[in-house]
Motif scaffolding. Sequence first.
Motif, PDB file in Angstrom:
ATOM      1  N   ALA A  17       0.339  -1.301   0.186  1.00 14.69           N
ATOM      2  CA  ALA A  17       0.057  -0.139   0.156  1.00 14.69           C
ATOM      3  C   ALA A  17       0.943   0.987   0.287  1.00 14.69           C
ATOM      4  CB  ALA A  17      -0.827   0.141   1.251  1.00 14.69           C
ATOM      5  N   THR A  18       1.694   0.730   0.856  1.00 14.89           N
ATOM      6  CA  THR A  18       2.933   2.551   1.283  1.00 14.89           C
ATOM      7  C   THR A  18       3.931   2.802  -0.201  1.00 14.89           C
ATOM      8  OG1 THR A  18       4.752   1.137   2.537  1.00 14.89           O
ATOM      9  CG2 THR A  18       2.727   2.067   3.227  1.00 14.89           C
ATOM     10  N   GLN A  19       4.927   1.149  -0.857  1.00 12.84           N
ATOM     11  CA  GLN A  19       5.176   1.330  -1.672  1.00 12.84           C
ATOM     12  C   GLN A  19       4.771   1.126  -3.196  1.00 12.84           C
ATOM     13  OE1 GLN A  19       8.623  -0.766  -0.125  1.00 12.84           O
ATOM     14  NE2 GLN A  19       8.046  -0.396   1.729  1.00 12.84           N
ATOM     15  N   TYR A  20       4.022   0.729  -2.536  1.00 14.60           N
ATOM     16  CA  TYR A  20       3.571  -0.126  -4.530  1.00 14.60           C
ATOM     17  C   TYR A  20       1.655   0.310  -4.927  1.00 14.60           C
ATOM     18  CZ  TYR A  20       7.944  -2.837  -4.288  1.00 14.60           C
ATOM     19  OH  TYR A  20       9.109  -3.367  -4.074  1.00 14.60           O
ATOM     20  N   ASN A  21       1.217   1.653  -4.002  1.00 14.27           N
ATOM     21  CA  ASN A  21       0.399   1.847  -3.953  1.00 14.27           C
ATOM     22  C   ASN A  21      -0.502   1.245  -5.085  1.00 14.27           C
ATOM     23  OD1 ASN A  21      -1.933   4.040  -4.294  1.00 14.27           O
ATOM     24  ND2 ASN A  21      -1.597   4.489  -6.671  1.00 14.27           N
ATOM     25  N   GLU A  22      -0.740  -0.570  -4.139  1.00 14.41           N
ATOM     26  CA  GLU A  22      -1.741  -1.491  -4.411  1.00 14.41           C
ATOM     27  C   GLU A  22      -2.405  -2.022  -2.920  1.00 14.41           C
ATOM     28  OE1 GLU A  22       0.551  -4.750  -5.104  1.00 14.41           O
ATOM     29  OE2 GLU A  22       1.356  -3.953  -7.245  1.00 14.41           O
ATOM     30  N   PRO A  23      -3.185  -0.859  -2.963  1.00 10.66           N
ATOM     31  CA  PRO A  23      -4.551  -1.405  -1.771  1.00 10.66           C
ATOM     32  C   PRO A  23      -4.896  -2.741  -1.048  1.00 10.66           C
ATOM     33  CG  PRO A  23      -5.287   0.003  -3.113  1.00 10.66           C
ATOM     34  CD  PRO A  23      -4.006  -0.829  -4.553  1.00 10.66           C
ATOM     35  N   GLY A  24      -4.824  -3.198  -0.200  1.00  9.63           N
ATOM     36  CA  GLY A  24      -4.867  -4.152   0.630  1.00  9.63           C
ATOM     37  C   GLY A  24      -6.359  -5.148   1.445  1.00  9.63           C
ATOM     38  N   VAL A  25      -6.163  -6.171   1.199  1.00  9.16           N
ATOM     39  CA  VAL A  25      -7.481  -6.350   2.416  1.00  9.16           C
ATOM     40  C   VAL A  25      -6.910  -7.195   3.609  1.00  9.16           C
ATOM     41  CG1 VAL A  25      -9.494  -7.776   2.821  1.00  9.16           C
ATOM     42  CG2 VAL A  25      -9.286  -6.187   0.412  1.00  9.16           C
ATOM     43  N   PHE A  26      -7.300  -7.285   4.885  1.00  8.25           N
ATOM     44  CA  PHE A  26      -7.495  -8.554   6.234  1.00  8.25           C
ATOM     45  C   PHE A  26      -8.567  -8.764   6.106  1.00  8.25           C
ATOM     46  CE2 PHE A  26      -5.268  -9.845   9.919  1.00  8.25           C
ATOM     47  CZ  PHE A  26      -3.261 -10.085   8.693  1.00  8.25           C
ATOM     48  N   ILE A  27      -8.315 -10.031   6.260  1.00  9.49           N
ATOM     49  CA  ILE A  27      -9.714 -10.238   6.178  1.00  9.49           C
ATOM     50  C   ILE A  27      -8.698 -11.776   7.706  1.00  9.49           C
ATOM     51  CG2 ILE A  27     -11.777 -12.362   6.231  1.00  9.49           C
ATOM     52  CD1 ILE A  27     -11.198 -10.141   4.935  1.00  9.49           C
ATOM     53  N   SER A  28      -9.531 -10.953   9.296  1.00 12.10           N
ATOM     54  CA  SER A  28      -8.833 -12.024   9.928  1.00 12.10           C
ATOM     55  C   SER A  28      -9.802 -12.351  11.063  1.00 12.10           C
ATOM     56  CB  SER A  28      -8.640 -11.121  10.771  1.00 12.10           C
ATOM     57  OG  SER A  28      -7.910 -11.725  12.309  1.00 12.10           O
ATOM     58  N   PHE A  29      -9.065 -14.187  10.755  1.00 11.81           N
ATOM     59  CA  PHE A  29     -10.772 -15.213  11.681  1.00 11.81           C
ATOM     60  C   PHE A  29     -10.097 -15.344  13.096  1.00 11.81           C
ATOM     61  CE2 PHE A  29     -10.371 -16.701   7.693  1.00 11.81           C
ATOM     62  CZ  PHE A  29     -11.671 -15.874   6.882  1.00 11.81           C
ATOM     63  N   GLU A  30      -8.894 -14.271  13.718  1.00  6.83           N
ATOM     64  CA  GLU A  30      -8.863 -14.612  15.276  1.00  6.83           C
ATOM     65  C   GLU A  30      -9.553 -12.787  15.754  1.00  6.83           C
ATOM     66  OE1 GLU A  30      -5.531 -16.897  15.506  1.00  6.83           O
ATOM     67  OE2 GLU A  30      -6.716 -18.518  14.701  1.00  6.83           O
ATOM     68  N   GLU A  78     -13.719  -5.350  -4.036  1.00  8.04           N
ATOM     69  CA  GLU A  78     -14.848  -4.200  -4.554  1.00  8.04           C
ATOM     70  C   GLU A  78     -14.354  -2.319  -4.165  1.00  8.04           C
ATOM     71  OE1 GLU A  78     -15.460  -4.629  -8.094  1.00  8.04           O
ATOM     72  OE2 GLU A  78     -14.384  -6.761  -7.853  1.00  8.04           O
ATOM     73  N   SER A  79     -14.195  -2.937  -2.667  1.00 12.43           N
ATOM     74  CA  SER A  79     -14.346  -0.901  -2.005  1.00 12.43           C
ATOM     75  C   SER A  79     -13.078  -0.701  -2.057  1.00 12.43           C
ATOM     76  CB  SER A  79     -15.116  -1.597  -0.724  1.00 12.43           C
ATOM     77  OG  SER A  79     -15.811  -2.199  -0.519  1.00 12.43           O
ATOM     78  N   ILE A  80     -12.138  -0.721  -2.309  1.00 13.05           N
ATOM     79  CA  ILE A  80     -10.957  -0.465  -2.245  1.00 13.05           C
ATOM     80  C   ILE A  80      -9.586  -0.718  -3.383  1.00 13.05           C
ATOM     81  CG2 ILE A  80     -10.446   0.254   0.402  1.00 13.05           C
ATOM     82  CD1 ILE A  80      -8.589  -1.753   0.352  1.00 13.05           C
ATOM     83  N   GLY A  81     -10.174  -1.506  -4.299  1.00 13.16           N
ATOM     84  CA  GLY A  81     -10.060  -1.706  -5.063  1.00 13.16           C
ATOM     85  C   GLY A  81      -8.748  -2.862  -5.376  1.00 13.16           C
ATOM     86  N   ALA A  82      -9.008  -3.433  -4.260  1.00 14.29           N
ATOM     87  CA  ALA A  82      -7.534  -3.802  -3.715  1.00 14.29           C
ATOM     88  C   ALA A  82      -6.874  -5.268  -4.754  1.00 14.29           C
ATOM     89  CB  ALA A  82      -7.885  -5.094  -2.141  1.00 14.29           C
ATOM     90  N   LYS A  83      -5.351  -5.139  -4.658  1.00 18.14           N
ATOM     91  CA  LYS A  83      -4.363  -6.562  -5.130  1.00 18.14           C
ATOM     92  C   LYS A  83      -4.069  -7.337  -4.899  1.00 18.14           C
ATOM     93  CE  LYS A  83      -4.740  -3.226  -9.129  1.00 18.14           C
ATOM     94  NZ  LYS A  83      -6.073  -3.891  -9.867  1.00 18.14           N
ATOM     95  N   ARG A  84      -4.174  -6.511  -3.197  1.00 20.95           N
ATOM     96  CA  ARG A  84      -3.449  -7.874  -2.264  1.00 20.95           C
ATOM     97  C   ARG A  84      -4.534  -8.119  -0.961  1.00 20.95           C
ATOM     98  NH1 ARG A  84       3.182  -5.858  -1.232  1.00 20.95           N
ATOM     99  NH2 ARG A  84       3.427  -5.468  -3.980  1.00 20.95           N
ATOM    100  N   VAL A  85      -4.915  -9.687  -1.250  1.00 25.94           N
ATOM    101  CA  VAL A  85      -5.916  -9.964  -0.046  1.00 25.94           C
ATOM    102  C   VAL A  85      -4.955 -10.652   0.920  1.00 25.94           C
ATOM    103  CG1 VAL A  85      -7.597 -11.619   0.343  1.00 25.94           C
ATOM    104  CG2 VAL A  85      -7.490  -9.850  -1.067  1.00 25.94           C
ATOM    105  N   VAL A  86      -5.240 -11.746   1.900  1.00 26.71           N
ATOM    106  CA  VAL A  86      -4.587 -12.055   3.386  1.00 26.71           C
ATOM    107  C   VAL A  86      -5.949 -11.809   3.879  1.00 26.71           C
ATOM    108  CG1 VAL A  86      -3.690 -12.366   6.106  1.00 26.71           C
ATOM    109  CG2 VAL A  86      -2.547 -10.685   3.616  1.00 26.71           C
ATOM    110  N   LEU A  87      -6.181 -13.759   4.153  1.00 31.01           N
ATOM    111  CA  LEU A  87      -6.472 -14.584   5.211  1.00 31.01           C
ATOM    112  C   LEU A  87      -5.746 -14.613   6.405  1.00 31.01           C
ATOM    113  CD1 LEU A  87      -8.811 -16.561   2.341  1.00 31.01           C
ATOM    114  CD2 LEU A  87      -9.142 -14.490   3.484  1.00 31.01           C
ATOM    115  N   ASP A  88      -5.457 -14.911   7.428  1.00 34.10           N
ATOM    116  CA  ASP A  88      -5.225 -15.054   8.624  1.00 34.10           C
ATOM    117  C   ASP A  88      -6.662 -15.712   9.564  1.00 34.10           C
ATOM    118  OD1 ASP A  88      -3.262 -15.317  10.431  1.00 34.10           O
ATOM    119  OD2 ASP A  88      -3.656 -13.565  11.237  1.00 34.10           O
TER     120      ASP A  88
END
Length: 581
Positions: A59-72, A130-140
């Motif tokens: 997000a900060t260096q490559y302008n690629e928004p990201g989504v972090f989905i946490s299950f814990e 879709e909300s932020i146009g994410a390019k990266r996603v994390v499932l944790d």
Amino acid sequence: MKKKEVQSQRNALPKSPTSIQGLDEITGGGLPKGRPTLICGGAGCGKTLFAMEFLVRGATQYNEPGVFISFEETEKELTANVASLGFDLDNLVKHKMIWLEHIHVERGELEQSGEYDLEGLFIRIHLAIESIGAKRVVLDTIESLFAVLPNQLILRAELRRLFRWLKRKGVTTIITAERGEGTLTRQGLEEYVSDCVILLDHRVNDQSSIRRLRIVKYRGSTHGTNEYPFLIDEDGFSVMPVTSLGLNYVSSPDRISTGIPRLDTMLSGKGYFRGSTVLVSGTAGTGKTSIAAQFVEAACKREERVLFFTFEESPSQLVRNMRSIGINLESWVKKGLLQFHATRPTLYGLENHLTTSIKLINKFEPNIVILDPINAFVMGENQTEVNTMLVRLVDFLKMKRITAFFTSLTSATDNLEIPDVYISSLIDTWLLLRDIEIGGERNRGLYVLKSRGMAHSNQIREFRLTNHGIELLDVYVGASGVLTGSARLSQETIDDAEQLLRQQEIGSKQFGLERKREAMEAQIVVLRSEFEAEESEALKVIGIEKARNERFTQDKVKMGKSRRGDVYIKTIGTNKKKKNI
């Protein structure tokens, strides 16, 4: 050839750089772009921090928004946990560069038509992307889904569907998972459907913790296959791929002074090679740290930067001790040319020491690095691990053309060379200090065990720690070998006395010769005077005789003329006759 190179570059697998120090190097550019990557490992190995840093850097260096989905962890917990790394998630969320969402998975949320699937999860992830146009996603972490889908067949089918769905979305995904018994994950499935699998390990050996990273697989790309040490600190996640260093570094022909002029003389008159590795080993109290300090002072006088790792003394104690031999290290610290880093070897594991050292070296950019002593790391049966760590560190320093200076403590009961044999191949110049006991005295001796690429002395030199530094004394060999201390002073006194007697005898003989010469010259003067007196008398007689002869000749001529006759007069000194008419 150029066409093939261009074609190869076009066919290269697209990658998403992580900007995690060292990771992009061993992965050949980052994680597979638009594909899922599995990060697996035990509790506390750093999976969540790894994934979060991947999102924040994107997000900060490559302008690629990201989504972090946490299950814990909740959004608030995540924000607080990573704030110590300098990550301001609240600001990133505010500017729609990061989407944080905690999903508490309930069985009822996943129930549809009497069966269980992940369709509800797909909808929530799709909305976030879709909300932020994410390019990266994390499932944790993905283990939370297993509790609500007890049917293994449905679970496996849904996981495959999830991975395929993420690929179709074109997002670069990280999925974290707990390590199973004998498998990379608890279900033993995720590693097979992931395009890249990275294993994080946090182990404990001899009461020291070690963190390591290994790329288990990477479809479509070459990658490093070794175990790499990694560190989690205030700057985030960092991987040190030092095992990939080779032997293609350039060696410098330049020489630098040891700080001890007579030691420079022992090393062909010029000192160490710049960028080489120097080891000073010896028993306790032989002066290893003092020789290192003398080298540090000489380097700082040349305006070179020195990073000093000390594992036994605090910087304050070391500075105080060196003042006793006339070395003021504190002044160089104030000028910014010398920096100390003092830790106990047991503070953390070997890999953490290595990664911390390399990080400090990269930050301070020294010309010289001191490690005092290196064998402080040896505990129990970890000598092989210590050797491996030193190989990595030496290769790194040589690549940077940094001169490395190590000290090593040896046992007085062993052969002084044996304890350091396991690192001898890393050392370019090896100085060995030893105790020399003669006549109930303990004195210090130094000799050059080896020094690659230069002629060097083979003599054992006694040295002393004085109030103005280290002094190497002349080699003194007596009837029983090398003499040191009082034995050397006693023998020198005897030799001085004998030398004085010899000088007196020489002086006496010279005086006698001088007297004879003067007597001879006096006799010559007398003889010359007698000769001159006799010569004077003889010349007088010769003059009188010549005058008489001339008078006689003249009288004969007159007599002939008076008689008017022919008179032949014999001229004295010739056979010719003169006729007078």
